[in-house]
Each structure stands twice: as C-alpha cells, then as structure tokens.
Enzyme design. Structure first.
Site, PDB file in Angstrom:
ATOM      1  N   SER A 138       0.853  -1.194   0.000  1.00 45.31           N
ATOM      2  CA  SER A 138       0.000   0.000   0.000  1.00 45.31           C
ATOM      3  C   SER A 138       0.884   1.237   0.000  1.00 45.31           C
ATOM      4  O   SER A 138       2.074   1.176   0.352  1.00 45.31           O
ATOM      5  CB  SER A 138      -0.890  -0.002   1.242  1.00 45.31           C
ATOM      6  N   TYR A 151      -3.180  -1.198   9.982  1.00 44.21           N
ATOM      7  CA  TYR A 151      -2.964  -1.213   8.535  1.00 44.21           C
ATOM      8  C   TYR A 151      -1.560  -0.723   8.186  1.00 44.21           C
ATOM      9  O   TYR A 151      -0.845  -1.349   7.402  1.00 44.21           O
ATOM     10  CB  TYR A 151      -4.021  -0.346   7.860  1.00 44.21           C
TER      11      TYR A 151
END
Length: 256
Positions: A138, A151
């Site tokens: 990401s 995350y």
C-alpha cells in the site's frame, strides 16, 4: 500462463477479483479465496475467460484453516504457481483506543497469513522451478496515517516478508514482489466519500475531487484493472529478474 494455477486471497469483489480477472485473461487457472467461498464469482470468471476456476474459503486468522485449505488445493492443483496475498482487514481507531483483539486479528490476517501461504506454496514452486508471489502492499507501506495503526504496521511489515522471500528464492525461478496501490475506487472508499459529501452538503463529484487532491497528484483513482495488469506483468517472463521490489501504482502520491 496456460495451465498455471493462481491463488488470489480476498477475491469475492474489489481489487482481489480485479486481479483474478486479469490473471484469467492472461490464461491462468484461478483459485478465488474468501471467508465464504465466492462460488458465483468463480462461475462468472470461468464462463467469461474459459479457464478453470475454483472457489475456496478459509478464515485466514487461523493457521489450521490455512493449512487445511492449502493441503486441499495442492492435492487438486499439484501446485499453486502464482500466489497473490491480497486479503486484508483493518480497524479505525487511535492507538490508545485500539481494541487489542482487532490488533491481533490484523496481524494474523494481514501478516501471518501471507507468511503461512508462502511457506506452504514454496515447496511445490521449487519442485517445478517456477513461481510468482505478489504481496499487496500500500501507499501506507512507506508512510503513516492517523487512526490506522494496524494497517500501517502490517503493510509496512509485508515489505520485509517480500524482501526476505525474494532473497531466499533468488536462484530458484521464483520471484516475490509487492505492489503498492494508492487510492482505489473500492466500495469502502466510495462510501466514505459519499459520507463526507453528505456532511458537507456538496456533490459526490466535488467531494471526490477534494479527497483525491490531498493524496494523488494525478487527481484520479487508481484503476483496479491497472493493478491487475501490473500483477500480470510481474508474473510474466519479462519480469523474471524483478524480485524483492515494491512497485508503486499511486498516481505520484509516493513522490509528492
């Protein structure tokens, strides 16, 4: 990619399904995984691309469930030639309010599951002398954001797994890379923008433009089909010497 089997985790819809569609379009047989076996998606994919498609389910927070799923797949397929670790969970909260159970689940699904899937897939890959592992990273693998410590942490750590596996498999015909998308038009993101628009009393189009303006210099969403195309490239012959890399696809966000 004819006759090769690709396992994509978290593939009922969204990015996982888009990646599976791209791989099927390149001729690979597909295993679609999710918490509940995505049988309807598997049927549609098989009919559309004319490849073999299986649907499977496993709770990736449980090591025994992963091992059971992989044992069954290896019996049926012989090997998982392409592994795409896409499944992810996340919770939104400040560190001091972050539920410990949510932290443990994120570590299990986002980090431990890719490790277990890789270790179980590698022996057959090595036996065949070919394999492709793609870990979905990401933009937040390289920078932080508030209220998403699970995350940010797990997407950062997946780069470590990618590098370690790449180094250990460098002479085996196997590559291991990460792909780091920016903002995708997922249902969750579109719902978040719609909520912002409603609170601000503005149009969704205006809210979308403002949302992306603070992120991607391109000012547009990253196409999920573009991420799928990048995965296909990494699985092809032209990318045989690309391993241990993290490839951004973020409209310039990582350099802004």
């Amino acid at each position: 990619m004819k006759d090769k089997w690709a396992l994509v985790t978290g593939a009922t819809a969204g990015l996982g399904l888009a990646v599976a569609e791209s791989l099927a379009g390149a001729g690979a047989n597909i295993v679609l995984h999710d918490l509940v076996a995505p049988k309807e998606a598997a049927d549609r994919l098989s009919a559309r691309f004319g490849v073999s498609v299986m649907a499977t389910e496993a709770d990736l927070s449980q090591r025994t469930a992963i091992e059971t799923m992989m044992a069954g797949l290896l019996d049926r397929c012989g090997a998982i030639d392409i592994l795409v670790n896409n499944a992810v969970i996340r919770h939104f909260a400040a560190v001091e309010h972050f539920p410990p159970d949510a932290w443990d689940n994120a570590l299990a699904v986002n980090l431990s599951a890719p490790f277990h899937l890789i270790r179980l897939a590698l022996p057959a890959m090595k036996q065949r002398g070919w394999g492709r592992i793609v870990n979905m990273a990401s933009i937040y693998s390289t920078r932080a954001v508030e209220d998403r410590i699970d995350y940010v942490t797990t997407k950062t750590a997946i780069l470590g797994i990618t590098r370690a596996v790449a180094l250990e498999t460098a002479r085996t015909g196997i590559t291991c890379n990460a792909v780091a998308p920016g903002t995708l038009p997922t249902p969750a993101i579109q719902g978040k923008i719609a909520s912002i628009a409603a609170k601000a009393g503005e149009s969704v189009e205006s809210a979308t433009a403002s949302y992306l303006a603070t992120r991607q210099p391109s000012g547009r969403f990253i196409g999920m089909e573009a991420v799928g195309a990048l995965v296909v490239f990494l699985c092809g012959a032209a990318a045989q010497d690309i391993t241990g890399a993290c490839l951004p696809i973020d409209g310039g966000w990582s350099i802004a």
